[in-house]
Design an enzyme around this catalytic site. Sequence first.
Site, PDB file in Angstrom:
ATOM      1  N   CYS A  81       0.882  -1.170   0.000  1.00  0.00           N
ATOM      2  CA  CYS A  81       0.000   0.000   0.000  1.00  0.00           C
ATOM      3  C   CYS A  81       0.921   1.221   0.000  1.00  0.00           C
ATOM      4  CB  CYS A  81      -0.976  -0.016   1.186  1.00  0.00           C
ATOM      5  SG  CYS A  81      -0.240   0.169   2.820  1.00  0.00           S
ATOM      6  N   GLY A 136       2.795   0.720   3.539  1.00  0.00           N
ATOM      7  CA  GLY A 136       3.006  -0.654   3.978  1.00  0.00           C
ATOM      8  C   GLY A 136       2.417  -0.912   5.350  1.00  0.00           C
ATOM      9  N   ILE A 137       2.075   0.143   6.050  1.00  0.00           N
ATOM     10  CA  ILE A 137       1.557   0.020   7.414  1.00  0.00           C
ATOM     11  C   ILE A 137       0.123  -0.514   7.411  1.00  0.00           C
ATOM     12  CG2 ILE A 137       0.961   1.284   9.518  1.00  0.00           C
ATOM     13  CD1 ILE A 137       3.269   3.252   8.749  1.00  0.00           C
ATOM     14  N   ASN A 196      10.835 -14.582  12.696  1.00  0.00           N
ATOM     15  CA  ASN A 196       9.410 -14.515  13.001  1.00  0.00           C
ATOM     16  C   ASN A 196       8.530 -15.421  12.155  1.00  0.00           C
ATOM     17  OD1 ASN A 196       9.476 -12.282  15.023  1.00  0.00           O
ATOM     18  ND2 ASN A 196      10.486 -11.290  13.298  1.00  0.00           N
TER      19      ASN A 196
END
Length: 161
Positions: A65, A68-69, A99
């Site tokens: 987007c 990116g958030i 992760n």
Amino acid sequence: MKIGIGSDHNGFDLKEAINRYLSGTDHEIVDYGCYSCNVVDYPDVAFEVSKAISNEEIDRAILICGTGIGVCIAANKYPGIRAALAHDVYSAERAQLSNNAQVITLGAQIIGEEVALKVVEAYLSVNWQEGSKRKVDKITDNENKFLAKQNQEVAADTHCS
């Protein structure tokens, strides 16, 4: 590896550049849109891609987007998804190595195309070795406890008095 890719209208051009780059690799690419610069709400695309990961239709994903958030937040709201914002090679590698992130997110208005391609390459070139398994398991366990509690509350609300 089967890779999903998706963006809102702000990330469309970068998504297309990444699609072109990945088409020259051994990866199978599934494009979840958007398919033009017409306005699209990023949660819609992020949820569709997250659902595909959850259903094991794809192995990993790239969401884009403006910053990116937004796509990162939206993807992380989907149960079982670990999405990480990555704007540099080290973060992209650690997203996977530390992760086990199934999704990386990029900000088209933050990162240039050349760097984005390096970030994508770094993310896709490493596999989780369970080095931080204890920490990832804690995240998963907490999420599962929360979901179980929610399910109990919903079940309790459906009983007749």
